[in-house]
Design a protein around this motif. Structure first.
Motif, short mmCIF file in Angstrom:
data_model
loop_
_atom_site.label_atom_id
_atom_site.label_comp_id
_atom_site.label_asym_id
_atom_site.label_seq_id
_atom_site.Cartn_x
_atom_site.Cartn_y
_atom_site.Cartn_z
N LEU A 448 0.83 -1.22 0.00
CA LEU A 448 0.00 0.00 0.00
C LEU A 448 0.87 1.27 0.00
N VAL A 461 -5.81 4.56 3.95
CA VAL A 461 -5.81 3.16 4.42
C VAL A 461 -5.98 3.14 5.92
N VAL A 483 -6.25 -6.60 -1.39
CA VAL A 483 -5.95 -5.15 -1.34
C VAL A 483 -5.59 -4.65 -2.74
N LEU A 502 -9.96 2.73 2.29
CA LEU A 502 -9.66 1.29 2.25
C LEU A 502 -9.39 0.82 3.67
N ASP A 519 -13.69 -1.41 0.72
CA ASP A 519 -13.38 -0.15 0.04
C ASP A 519 -14.68 0.54 -0.35
#
Length: 592
Positions: A448, A461, A483, A502, A519
């Motif tokens: 990420l 996130v 993800v 997210l 999400d």
């Protein structure tokens, strides 16, 4: 292993036949024993019957003789008779003859078998109550003078126009009316037909032959003797009193002899033994017919039982052998047996068992196929992993060099991105299948961080990881593909904008590990979500070359089977949430 053969045992029909034969033998023995007992009883009863008949004949004969003697004695001591034969006559006066006719006629009317009465007076007068017969007169003249009764059964004596055989009964006459002396008056003789003795008209149910016999031969009988009866009567022991069995020319006769003292003769009865055993012969024939009928019935029952029991069992055995040798193509052929209810029930249960075996076989084939496919996919995955591990150190060292160069050039962001990539690469080529949750979260953060540097400000996130879940183990690379899928597909249209959210979460619930990725991207339509949700429970395994969601679902199926849960929710334009529930594991071992 093939079952042990049982062909050495006896078939059912043999047992049934043997049982029927034993039953027939038992019935035969019972009939034979019963026949022997009954035949002995009949034999003794018939012997007693002949003895009783013979005794009755003797008594009847004695009674008849006694009647004749009483009639003759009544005339011999008659006062009128004494008065006439005491007189001195040249010839019998007419009145005296009339008196004598009246006296003798009374006696002759009482017994019609008395055909003549002759009185020979000591005074020279001879009286004939009927027509004179010279032959009889000569025989009477030969009679001895005896004070008592005397019988003469000499052959050749006949009387009347029919020349019927007769015998003589004679006695002396005395004047008993003279109390001072007993004066001899003469001799009185009766001529009596032999029929009066009752032998000629005697008949019985067993056709017995009767003979009045003396030293001169047969005096009287109820029939002419047969050749074999003549042989019996000619035996020296025929005059011995008693009952005995005599065999002549293979035939058995029951002979009974009794002495008649008054006649100086013997009464002999001859009866063929077979005559009194006729009833027993009928019983024997009936027993034989019953035995033959019993045998026929047993054979019929045996064949009937064989048809109702043995033939259906042979059909069952034949069907089982076909199934054994020709296997599955006979599973659908049901067996329908006729016969007793139990036989039909066996066929129904057998059909049910075959259907169940067929279903289990299909399930086993399907399970084997799935297992083979899983093993094949596992091998392919292992090959892919091996290919991915080619020169891993070279690639990792190259990335480390890039990191160093980026720092030397003061490209800190580039260095951080390469550093995160190196971390992901090192994690992916790691040989372990299970990792700690903290390790999976770390590599997810690394991925990420790369995406956030690529698309700054596009999405935020959030990690929601429980402290008691980080030490649990889970399959490697399970969260990162989810993800990646959310970033690549959920936020693709938002890469030029902001506001993306997210969330990555992990928590421990009882004996399960709950993981989710959520999400607020563009979402999926219902058809696509249904496709992924059904993939976990479907029959089709994802391709080993598949990536992303299909790869995750396929690994969950391979590792956990039905114990793993994968569920996708959401709607188009409002994001997607993916929930997974895995059995709680420590070090790769399940604790469910």
């Amino acid at each position: 292993m093939r079952r042990k053969s049982t062909e050495s045992g006896m078939p059912i029909v043999t047992y049934i036949g043997a049982s029927c034969m034993v039953l027939v033998l038992v019935v035969s023995a019972v009939f034979t024993a019963g026949y022997e007992i009954f035949s002995e009883h009949v034999r003794q009863s018939n012997l007693a019957y002949t003895a009783q008949v013979f005794t009755q004949l003797e008594d009847q004969l004695q009674a008849q003789l006694q009647t004749l003697e009483d009639g003759l004695k009544g005339l011999a001591i008659n006062r009128t008779m004494a008065a006439i034969f005491k007189g001195k006559f040249q010839e019998l006066p007419f009145d005296s003859r009339r008196e004598l006719d009246s006296l003798t006629m009374d006696v002759m009317l009482v017994n019609p078998d008395i055909r003549q009465i002759v009185v020979e007076g000591y005074n020279g007068i001879t009286y004939y109550a009927a027509d004179h017969n010279q032959v009889l007169s000569d025989a009477i003249q030969k009679l001895p003078e005896q004070p008592q009764f005397y019988y003469d059964l000499s052959p050749g004596l006949t009387t009347g126009k029919e020349n019927k055989r007769c015998f003589l009964l004679s006695t002396s006459m005395y004047d008993i009316w003279n109390y001072t002396s007993s004066f001899f008056l003469g001799r009185m003789t009766m001529v009596v037909q032999l029929e009066t003795l009752g032998l000629e008209n005697f008949t019985d149910q067993y056709d017995m032959s009767l003979f009045l016999l003396n030293e001169n031969g047969i005096c009287a009988s109820n029939r002419e003797p047969t050749e074999m009866e003549q042989q019996i009567l000619a035996r020296a022991d025929i005059f011995e009193d008693g009952q005995r069995e005599i065999i002549v020319n293979g035939r058995s006769y029951l002979v009974h002899t009794g002495h008649i003292k008054a006649l100086n003769s013997s009464l002999v009865s001859i009866l063929p033994k077979e005559n009194i055993m006729q009833e027993l012969d009928q019983i024997r024939k009936s027993d034989i017919c019953l035995m033959v009928g019993a045998v026929i019935l047993m054979i019929t029952v045996m064949f009937w039982l064989n048809r109702k029991i043995n033939e259906p069992l042979y059909q069952l055995i034949s069907h089982m052998q076909r199934i054994e040798h020709e296997e599955k193509r006979y599973f659908g052929n049901e067996l329908h047996l006729s016969g007793y209810r139990e036989i039909r029930q066996v066929s129904e249960e057998f059909n049910h068992m075959i259907r169940k075996v067929g279903d289990l076989t299909d399930d086993l084939v399907q399970t084997t196929t799935n297992l083979y496919e899983a093993q094949l996919q596992k091998k392919q995955a292992e090959l892919l992993q091996l290919r991915s591990q080619i020169n891993p150190h070279f690639l990792y060292n190259t990335l480390e060099s890039l990191i160093g160069m980026a720092y030397l050039e003061n490209a800190d962001q580039t260095a951080d991105m390469v550093k995160s990539l190196a971390q992901i690469f090192k994690y992916s080529v790691k040989g372990q299948d299970f990792v700690l949750v903290r390790e999976e979260i770390a590599v997810t953060r690394a991925y990420l961080s790369i995406q956030q540097r690529r698309f700054p400000g596009v999405f935020e996130v959030h990690f929601c990881v429980d402290d008691d879940a980080v030490s649990c183990q889970m399959p490697k690379m399970l969260l990162q593909p989810l993800v990646e899928n959310a970033v690549s597909h959920g936020f693709r249209e938002q890469f030029a904008g902001t506001g993306g959210q997210l969330t990555v979460g992990v928590r421990r619930e009882d004996k399960k590990l709950h993981l989710w990725v959520e999400d607020n991207g563009k979402g999926l339509n219902a058809e696509k979500m249904s496709y992924f949700n059904e993939m976990l429970c479907g029959d089709t395994m994802p391709s080993p070359d598949s990536i992303g969601l299909e790869n995750v679902i396929g690994r969950i199926r391979l590792i956990y089977g039905g114990a793993g849960v994968f569920h996708m929710t959401g709607e188009l334009g409002h994001g997607v949430r993916i929930d997974m529930e895995l059995p709680l594991t420590y070090g790769g071992e399940k604790h469910v």
